[in-house]
Design an enzyme around this catalytic site. Sequence first.
Site, PDB file in Angstrom:
ATOM      1  CD  GLU A   8      -2.646   1.599   2.574  1.00  0.00           C
ATOM      2  OE1 GLU A   8      -3.566   0.566   2.311  1.00  0.00           O
ATOM      3  OE2 GLU A   8      -2.410   1.933   3.585  1.00  0.00           O
ATOM      4  CB  THR A  66      -4.391   5.474   0.951  1.00  0.00           C
ATOM      5  OG1 THR A  66      -3.216   6.783   0.601  1.00  0.00           O
ATOM      6  CG2 THR A  66      -3.910   4.281   1.213  1.00  0.00           C
TER       7      THR A  66
END
Length: 628
Positions: A21, A52
Amino acid sequence: MHISNKLAEAQKLEKPAFSFEFFPPKTAQGVQNLYDRMDRMHDLGPSFIDITWGAGGSQSELTCEMVNVAQTVYGLETCMHLTCTDMETEKVDGALDAAYKAGCTNILALRGDPPRDKEKWQAVEGGFRYALDLVKYIKGKYGDHFDIGVAGYPEGCDDEQNPELLMSHLKQKVDAGGTFIVTQMFYDVDNFLVWVDKCRANGITVPIVPGIMPIQTHAAFLRRAKGMNCHIPQDWIDALEPIKNDDAAVREVGKGLVAGMCRRIIDHGVMALHFYTMNLAQSTKMVLEELGLISRGGTPTKKSLPWRQSLGLSRREEDVRPVFWKNRHKSYVARTQDWDEFPNGRWGDSRSPAFGELDAYNIGLKGTNEQNIKLWGRPESLQDIADVFIRFLRGDLKSLPWSEIPVTEEASPIIGNLLDLNRRGLLTITSQPSVNGMESSDPVHGWGPSGGYVYQKAYLELLISPALLTQLIERIDSNQSMTFYAVDKAGDLRTNAPSDGPNAVTWGVFPGKEIVQPTIVETISFIAWKDEAFRLGTDWANCHPAGSPSRQLIEGIMSNWYLINIVDNDFHSAHGIFSLFDGLEVKNLDGPLEWSKPAVDGHAPKGIAELNGTHKTTDSRVFQEILN
């Protein structure tokens, strides 16, 4: 490709998949640094990455931009976070459309955190209240195009601690169209494994991906655990507390603790690990090395093609590229991003697509003048320039104006030959050794499906003094296995290629498939590359002050020397291409250079185009006719 399919394959093979991520940085330099890191981490072999959602304004636009770059330029299967926070339906539609156009096929649908200026989360007018609503909306509008991930909370979330209610909400999200689950970070592996079993008992059968937060420093470890309400096992506290002021020791001990947790997860049959990298690489890499999922120093991804494939919307079937951009992948993607179709199978008619103009796509030398001078120095002789190339080949430099990447292990069989050429003032830009039936699983030269064999013709591209060009062309013409293209900045093009069509320089033979020819040499692409190659050299010259010896030297080479590529079509020959240069060298490397233009076949070049045989043209109208 859908993430759920990748996870299902990992489960079937019992081979753990891992993913990373990233989040949008706050500054432009931070974004570029992260792109460079993503580029390097690609070679660790993640199944996917996710980015994100930057709620609001420019940050949400940056998320969309990063998804596009990751998919299209870096060839990373990307999952875009999408939240309900401050998102009217119109904004959600815009984000989904951007993801679709980027070739992204995976969305992580989240409610999101409340804005910083609000204590409690609340939906905006015309927006969505729950992640469940977002899942239903995406599924209803896009059907099966997007794989929809949802969040799981083994230890509860900020505004809901009731485990039964959270499990019910998770089941609803999955039943509405969620196809995989990514969990909040945790360190209590016992609790996680119990929670996984409860999910299965409640009829939740989609893949579960545990969220793993590597340990960077003791302070960050405690802060993140507290922020997410993570329970820290006592043995972790006991192991880290005595060394909390020694960051290196914390990373080392933390590596072992996190890796031990991951082993238990894998042993329980969960074949996926999702690392919250915090935009950093080292701690994640250390855990992967400890688990044996990558080798020390990293394991390159198994390649489906010899070059990194783009995953843009129209590019997934692309399987042919010119060899000239071998070391400038991002540039090639940028200059072809407006093509409606991309070559696959065979190259076909290469005259129909137009390569993008250099200025339109900011194709040029990267870095500031000061950075590039620090990197490549202030050359005042050809010897100085040759030394830059030699340092690059030895691995002392990570880039050249014409290469964004360091020398790879593929060059090992010919590195001695390349060094020898540069010592003689012949400046090599791109090359590949011949390969005769190497197994497709070979860690250096292999690519494509297992059980196949790959082949390469020897290829060499270099900048050559005009004083040596005539003799080199005579040698090439006397060898029936050699073909070449040579061009200068003004467009004086010479070739002995039998046609303008493609010449495959890499191909593979695989069970149950036609022969794949993914890398070629052909006229139109070389002309497009010529503009870029001389532009890069000119940019290098312009790093130096006007009138300086360095600028005059590099400008002189760019204005007078030739860019030549040579293919040895006898792929059995290991070093035949280098014998062409026996005895050829630029005299007096430390002295002034002469800028004379060569004659070919006893005649100076004229404005005549011969499409077969030696091709010579300086007439811009003829040159443009070839392009069209």
